[in-house]
Scaffold this motif. Structure first.
Motif, mmCIF file in Angstrom:
data_model
loop_
_atom_site.group_PDB
_atom_site.id
_atom_site.type_symbol
_atom_site.label_atom_id
_atom_site.label_comp_id
_atom_site.label_asym_id
_atom_site.label_seq_id
_atom_site.Cartn_x
_atom_site.Cartn_y
_atom_site.Cartn_z
ATOM 1 N N PRO A 9 0.826 -1.210 0.000
ATOM 2 C CA PRO A 9 0.000 0.000 0.000
ATOM 3 C C PRO A 9 0.861 1.261 0.000
ATOM 4 O O PRO A 9 1.810 1.353 0.765
ATOM 5 C CB PRO A 9 -0.817 -0.102 1.289
ATOM 6 C CG PRO A 9 -0.433 -1.376 1.952
ATOM 7 C CD PRO A 9 0.690 -1.997 1.199
ATOM 8 N N LEU A 10 0.516 2.176 -0.882
ATOM 9 C CA LEU A 10 1.231 3.443 -0.972
ATOM 10 C C LEU A 10 0.236 4.587 -0.935
ATOM 11 O O LEU A 10 -0.894 4.448 -1.392
ATOM 12 C CB LEU A 10 2.024 3.518 -2.291
ATOM 13 C CG LEU A 10 3.145 2.511 -2.479
ATOM 14 C CD1 LEU A 10 3.703 2.619 -3.889
ATOM 15 C CD2 LEU A 10 4.242 2.730 -1.463
ATOM 16 N N ALA A 11 0.702 5.700 -0.422
ATOM 17 C CA ALA A 11 -0.122 6.904 -0.424
ATOM 18 C C ALA A 11 -0.244 7.418 -1.856
ATOM 19 O O ALA A 11 0.580 7.095 -2.720
ATOM 20 C CB ALA A 11 0.507 7.969 0.466
ATOM 21 N N GLU A 12 -1.261 8.224 -2.094
ATOM 22 C CA GLU A 12 -1.483 8.744 -3.449
ATOM 23 C C GLU A 12 -0.272 9.523 -3.960
ATOM 24 O O GLU A 12 0.112 9.386 -5.123
ATOM 25 C CB GLU A 12 -2.732 9.618 -3.459
ATOM 26 C CG GLU A 12 -3.151 10.031 -4.858
ATOM 27 C CD GLU A 12 -4.486 10.741 -4.855
ATOM 28 O OE1 GLU A 12 -4.604 11.712 -5.610
ATOM 29 O OE2 GLU A 12 -5.389 10.332 -4.109
ATOM 30 N N ASP A 13 0.361 10.314 -3.088
ATOM 31 C CA ASP A 13 1.519 11.087 -3.548
ATOM 32 C C ASP A 13 2.704 10.179 -3.864
ATOM 33 O O ASP A 13 3.520 10.483 -4.726
ATOM 34 C CB ASP A 13 1.906 12.174 -2.545
ATOM 35 C CG ASP A 13 2.266 11.640 -1.177
ATOM 36 O OD1 ASP A 13 1.828 10.542 -0.806
ATOM 37 O OD2 ASP A 13 3.004 12.354 -0.458
ATOM 38 N N GLU A 14 2.792 9.035 -3.173
ATOM 39 C CA GLU A 14 3.856 8.070 -3.485
ATOM 40 C C GLU A 14 3.614 7.432 -4.853
ATOM 41 O O GLU A 14 4.549 7.218 -5.624
ATOM 42 C CB GLU A 14 3.931 6.994 -2.398
ATOM 43 C CG GLU A 14 4.414 7.543 -1.070
ATOM 44 C CD GLU A 14 4.297 6.555 0.061
ATOM 45 O OE1 GLU A 14 5.243 6.484 0.854
ATOM 46 O OE2 GLU A 14 3.267 5.854 0.168
#
Length: 53
Positions: A9-14
């Motif tokens: 899982p990654l953040a949207e900015d990542e």
């Protein structure tokens, strides 16, 4: 080679960083045509699934 899928899982900015990096890769003329095509296909797939800010 393992066929087991893993979730990262990654953040949207990542994800945006990944897309930006892929974009640079897609247009890098030093790549083979096959590598560029694979990067471009992945870029398009990810871009469709990631909502833009």
């Amino acid at each position: 080679m393992s066929t087991e899928k893993k979730s990262f899982p990654l953040a949207e900015d990542e994800w945006q960083v990944i897309l930006d990096s892929l974009s640079n890769t897609v247009f890098n003329e030093e790549l083979t045509e096959e590598a560029r095509k694979k990067a471009k296909d992945l870029f398009v797939k990810l871009q469709k699934e990631l909502p833009r800010k």
